[in-house]
Design a protein around this motif. Structure first.
Motif, PDB file in Angstrom:
ATOM      1  N   TRP A 145     -11.380  17.796  80.639  1.00 21.75           N
ATOM      2  CA  TRP A 145     -10.367  18.962  80.285  1.00 21.75           C
ATOM      3  C   TRP A 145      -9.985  19.587  78.705  1.00 21.75           C
ATOM      4  O   TRP A 145      -9.838  19.887  77.858  1.00 21.75           O
ATOM      5  CB  TRP A 145      -8.912  18.351  80.539  1.00 21.75           C
ATOM      6  N   PHE A 146     -10.296  17.991  77.661  1.00 25.39           N
ATOM      7  CA  PHE A 146     -10.279  17.653  76.371  1.00 25.39           C
ATOM      8  C   PHE A 146     -11.187  18.852  75.765  1.00 25.39           C
ATOM      9  O   PHE A 146     -11.798  20.298  75.223  1.00 25.39           O
ATOM     10  CB  PHE A 146     -10.044  17.055  75.519  1.00 25.39           C
ATOM     11  N   ALA A 147     -12.748  18.444  76.778  1.00 25.14           N
ATOM     12  CA  ALA A 147     -13.924  19.624  76.138  1.00 25.14           C
ATOM     13  C   ALA A 147     -13.703  21.083  76.823  1.00 25.14           C
ATOM     14  O   ALA A 147     -14.489  21.609  76.196  1.00 25.14           O
ATOM     15  CB  ALA A 147     -14.933  19.024  77.161  1.00 25.14           C
ATOM     16  N   ALA A 148     -12.647  21.222  78.244  1.00 28.70           N
ATOM     17  CA  ALA A 148     -12.579  22.572  78.654  1.00 28.70           C
ATOM     18  C   ALA A 148     -12.116  23.139  77.660  1.00 28.70           C
ATOM     19  O   ALA A 148     -12.025  24.230  76.809  1.00 28.70           O
ATOM     20  CB  ALA A 148     -11.686  22.808  79.945  1.00 28.70           C
ATOM     21  N   LEU A 149     -10.805  22.759  77.199  1.00 26.21           N
ATOM     22  CA  LEU A 149     -10.193  23.070  75.784  1.00 26.21           C
ATOM     23  C   LEU A 149     -10.658  23.268  74.657  1.00 26.21           C
ATOM     24  O   LEU A 149     -10.269  25.318  74.274  1.00 26.21           O
ATOM     25  CB  LEU A 149      -8.512  22.263  75.605  1.00 26.21           C
ATOM     26  N   LEU A 150     -11.909  22.810  74.453  1.00 31.90           N
ATOM     27  CA  LEU A 150     -12.143  22.734  72.951  1.00 31.90           C
ATOM     28  C   LEU A 150     -13.119  24.075  73.618  1.00 31.90           C
ATOM     29  O   LEU A 150     -13.273  24.815  72.269  1.00 31.90           O
ATOM     30  CB  LEU A 150     -12.830  21.666  72.728  1.00 31.90           C
ATOM     31  N   SER A 151     -13.677  24.137  74.389  1.00 35.13           N
ATOM     32  CA  SER A 151     -14.470  24.807  74.903  1.00 35.13           C
ATOM     33  C   SER A 151     -14.598  26.631  74.594  1.00 35.13           C
ATOM     34  O   SER A 151     -15.096  27.285  74.154  1.00 35.13           O
ATOM     35  CB  SER A 151     -16.197  24.980  75.984  1.00 35.13           C
ATOM     36  N   PHE A 152     -12.859  26.601  75.559  1.00 34.81           N
ATOM     37  CA  PHE A 152     -12.608  27.811  75.211  1.00 34.81           C
ATOM     38  C   PHE A 152     -12.311  28.310  73.479  1.00 34.81           C
ATOM     39  O   PHE A 152     -12.048  29.731  73.547  1.00 34.81           O
ATOM     40  CB  PHE A 152     -11.706  27.886  76.445  1.00 34.81           C
ATOM     41  N   THR A 153     -11.621  27.312  73.377  1.00 33.94           N
ATOM     42  CA  THR A 153     -10.905  27.960  71.489  1.00 33.94           C
ATOM     43  C   THR A 153     -12.071  28.318  71.230  1.00 33.94           C
ATOM     44  O   THR A 153     -11.823  29.186  70.347  1.00 33.94           O
ATOM     45  CB  THR A 153     -10.288  26.556  71.424  1.00 33.94           C
ATOM     46  N   PHE A 154     -13.184  27.727  71.064  1.00 38.89           N
ATOM     47  CA  PHE A 154     -14.450  27.825  70.440  1.00 38.89           C
ATOM     48  C   PHE A 154     -14.642  29.200  70.611  1.00 38.89           C
ATOM     49  O   PHE A 154     -15.567  30.068  69.628  1.00 38.89           O
ATOM     50  CB  PHE A 154     -15.162  27.019  70.550  1.00 38.89           C
ATOM     51  N   PHE A 161     -14.621  35.783  65.060  1.00 35.95           N
ATOM     52  CA  PHE A 161     -15.553  36.134  63.757  1.00 35.95           C
ATOM     53  C   PHE A 161     -16.936  36.761  63.677  1.00 35.95           C
ATOM     54  O   PHE A 161     -16.725  37.724  62.796  1.00 35.95           O
ATOM     55  CB  PHE A 161     -16.146  34.897  63.938  1.00 35.95           C
ATOM     56  N   ALA A 162     -17.335  37.142  65.013  1.00 31.30           N
ATOM     57  CA  ALA A 162     -18.378  38.189  65.593  1.00 31.30           C
ATOM     58  C   ALA A 162     -17.689  39.822  65.701  1.00 31.30           C
ATOM     59  O   ALA A 162     -18.390  40.507  64.680  1.00 31.30           O
ATOM     60  CB  ALA A 162     -18.879  37.907  66.658  1.00 31.30           C
ATOM     61  N   ALA A 163     -16.489  39.772  65.993  1.00 30.41           N
ATOM     62  CA  ALA A 163     -15.376  40.802  65.445  1.00 30.41           C
ATOM     63  C   ALA A 163     -15.482  41.735  64.577  1.00 30.41           C
ATOM     64  O   ALA A 163     -15.470  42.327  64.244  1.00 30.41           O
ATOM     65  CB  ALA A 163     -14.774  41.593  66.536  1.00 30.41           C
ATOM     66  N   VAL A 164     -15.269  40.441  63.295  1.00 27.27           N
ATOM     67  CA  VAL A 164     -15.324  40.911  62.509  1.00 27.27           C
ATOM     68  C   VAL A 164     -16.136  41.369  60.838  1.00 27.27           C
ATOM     69  O   VAL A 164     -16.417  42.234  60.502  1.00 27.27           O
ATOM     70  CB  VAL A 164     -14.376  39.279  61.239  1.00 27.27           C
ATOM     71  N   VAL A 165     -17.496  41.129  62.006  1.00 29.61           N
ATOM     72  CA  VAL A 165     -18.910  40.898  60.683  1.00 29.61           C
ATOM     73  C   VAL A 165     -18.927  42.506  61.835  1.00 29.61           C
ATOM     74  O   VAL A 165     -19.379  43.163  60.741  1.00 29.61           O
ATOM     75  CB  VAL A 165     -19.846  40.222  61.735  1.00 29.61           C
ATOM     76  N   SER A 219      -6.115  35.323  67.850  1.00 24.58           N
ATOM     77  CA  SER A 219      -6.045  35.964  66.652  1.00 24.58           C
ATOM     78  C   SER A 219      -7.508  36.972  67.508  1.00 24.58           C
ATOM     79  O   SER A 219      -8.109  38.110  67.031  1.00 24.58           O
ATOM     80  CB  SER A 219      -7.339  34.873  65.992  1.00 24.58           C
ATOM     81  N   LEU A 220      -7.814  36.998  68.951  1.00 28.20           N
ATOM     82  CA  LEU A 220      -8.728  37.788  69.521  1.00 28.20           C
ATOM     83  C   LEU A 220      -8.542  39.273  70.013  1.00 28.20           C
ATOM     84  O   LEU A 220      -8.671  39.672  69.992  1.00 28.20           O
ATOM     85  CB  LEU A 220      -9.845  36.706  70.875  1.00 28.20           C
ATOM     86  N   TYR A 221      -6.788  38.752  69.847  1.00 25.54           N
ATOM     87  CA  TYR A 221      -6.428  40.017  70.324  1.00 25.54           C
ATOM     88  C   TYR A 221      -6.080  41.047  69.571  1.00 25.54           C
ATOM     89  O   TYR A 221      -5.708  42.039  69.468  1.00 25.54           O
ATOM     90  CB  TYR A 221      -4.772  39.759  71.037  1.00 25.54           C
ATOM     91  N   THR A 222      -5.380  40.278  68.230  1.00 23.20           N
ATOM     92  CA  THR A 222      -5.662  40.610  66.960  1.00 23.20           C
ATOM     93  C   THR A 222      -7.106  41.746  66.599  1.00 23.20           C
ATOM     94  O   THR A 222      -6.701  42.210  66.094  1.00 23.20           O
ATOM     95  CB  THR A 222      -5.242  40.253  65.607  1.00 23.20           C
ATOM     96  N   MET A 223      -7.777  40.776  66.659  1.00 20.47           N
ATOM     97  CA  MET A 223      -9.338  41.707  66.749  1.00 20.47           C
ATOM     98  C   MET A 223      -9.792  42.804  67.011  1.00 20.47           C
ATOM     99  O   MET A 223      -9.830  44.165  67.128  1.00 20.47           O
ATOM    100  CB  MET A 223     -10.222  41.290  66.671  1.00 20.47           C
ATOM    101  N   TYR A 224      -8.197  42.677  68.492  1.00 18.29           N
ATOM    102  CA  TYR A 224      -8.634  44.496  69.221  1.00 18.29           C
ATOM    103  C   TYR A 224      -8.247  44.812  69.371  1.00 18.29           C
ATOM    104  O   TYR A 224      -8.815  45.853  68.456  1.00 18.29           O
ATOM    105  CB  TYR A 224      -8.396  43.333  71.048  1.00 18.29           C
TER     106      TYR A 224
END
Length: 404
Positions: A145-154, A161-165, A219-224
């Motif tokens: 479960w911690f790996a799943a949380l880390l994966s989605f966060t990443f 970050f890709a959106a910013v670029v 952060s992702l919603y803010t980029m949208y």
């Protein structure tokens, strides 16, 4: 109503369209070539907004199902649909002119408020998501479960970050688009700030469920919202999506774009994403039962109460028939008035999304983007970040208040 060829179907309605089938003694006065598109979206959403605003007023201060107005909320469906159809038909006969401009600004303001509600729901969803997976990690396989949380966060941070670029590449110019550069840079910095605050030791101590998953989703919603705002900039040099709409093959000249006419591109990527987020938030608001007291206060719902609560499940009688139990005799589980007010704002948001936030002229012969739409979305992104930041620091700023 915005699909190509819809005007041909409307012309088949007797006595409705100029040049269509007629009824003796009834003059056709509606030009169906311009009633589709913006006019239909504005009129239908105006009817929906009026319907929900009417019920917002009617349902003020309904405390329990014993109130006679509660029967209107939970019944009389035939008459309510009849009222909605009547308002919709009448809306199509509202004269043009000032109505277009006035209702456009109603849509802008209402959409601004609804975007904030969307962000509150996303914050609540992220908190619930993070807490649910942390509980599963404690009770099951923690590494999984911690790996799943880390994966989605990443993934969320990588997409942001890709959106910013991409924004810097496609929505800025070396010697132009200063506003876009400021928007992108500020929101990028603000996202970094809320991410750092989310993992500060004092914040973690006050709110153990706080973490980077929520910050990454915000952060992702803010980029949208940043992307959506920049796509409404009337400056063709800084808006490739608008450029492809106005002049697909020509080199643009500096300055604002002329109004787009003729065939209008009703859908673009940011509108589709906006509709998907809208549908998700609406569905989530319908089934949620938040364990966050702050969110419950903001959304006018009771702590931990929902229509599917175990203590209010339907019971089976002696005849084997399951009968519903009224679980609102002592108090309603949600604010009826706020429920309709939210749908009133949602109607305005749908109107602006379907029309790409373009402002039509009085004759619906041209559509143009406006800077107010840009500032509404950017300001809503800033206010949303401020609200999320407040949910993090509120227990520290006001230690005597209960925020759990």
């Amino acid at each position: 109503m915005i699909l190509p060829g819809m005007e041909e179907h409307l012309k088949k309605i007797p006595g409705f369209c100029v040049g269509g089938s007629t009824i003796p003694g009834l003059e056709n006065k509606v030009n169906c070539d311009i009633i589709v598109g913006y006019k239909s979206v504005y009129r239908m959403c105006f009817a929906m907004a009026c319907f929900f605003f009417l019920f917002t007023i009617i349902m003020i201060r309904v405390r329990s199902s014993k109130d006679p107005r509660a029967a209107i909320q939970n019944g009389f469906w035939f008459f309510k649909f009849l009222v909605l159809v009547g308002i919709t038909v009448g809306a199509f006969f509202i004269p043009d002119g000032a109505f277009n401009a006035v209702w456009y600004y109603f849509g802008v303001v209402g959409s601004f408020v609804f975007i904030i509600i969307q962000l509150i729901l996303l914050v609540d969803f992220a908190h619930s998501w993070n807490q649910a997976w942390l509980e599963k990690a404690e009770n099951g396989s923690p590494k999984c479960w911690f790996a799943a949380l880390l994966s989605f966060t990443f993934i969320h941070y990588a997409l942001a970050f890709a959106a910013v670029v991409l924004f810097y590449v496609f929505y800025t110019q070396p010697d132009d688009c200063t506003a876009h550069k400021v928007f992108i840079s500020l929101n990028f910095i603000f996202c970094i700030i809320v991410s750092i605050v989310a993992i500060l030791p004092k914040v973690q101590e006050a709110q153990p469920s706080s973490g980077l998953l929520q910050a990454s989703l915000i952060s992702l919603y803010t980029m949208y919202l940043t992307w959506s705002a920049m796509s409404n900039n009337p400056n063709r040099q800084c808006n490739p999506s608008l450029l492809s709409l106005v002049q697909p093959s020509a080199t643009p000249a500096p300055g604002p774009a002329p109004p787009a006419s003729g065939n209008v591109q009703w859908w673009d990527a940011q509108s589709i994403v906006g509709l998907i987020i809208f549908l998700f938030c609406t569905l989530y608001a319908s089934i949620r039962s938040s364990n966050n007291a702050q969110v419950n206060r903001l959304m006018q719902t009771e702590d931990g109460q929902g229509l599917t609560a175990a203590e209010h499940e339907a019971t089976t009688g002696e005849d084997g028939v399951r009968r519903a139990v009224d679980n609102e005799e002592e108090g309603v589980t949600y604010s009826y008035s706020f429920f309709h007010f939210s749908l009133f704002l949602a109607s305005l948001y749908i109107m602006m999304t379907l029309t790409n936030w373009y402002k039509p002229d009085t004759n619906y012969e041209a559509m143009q983007t406006t800077m107010p739409a840009v500032w509404v979305k950017i300001c809503s992104s800033w206010l949303g970040l401020a609200l999320y930041l407040w949910t993090l620091v509120a227990p520290l700023v006001l230690p005597d208040r209960d925020f759990n």
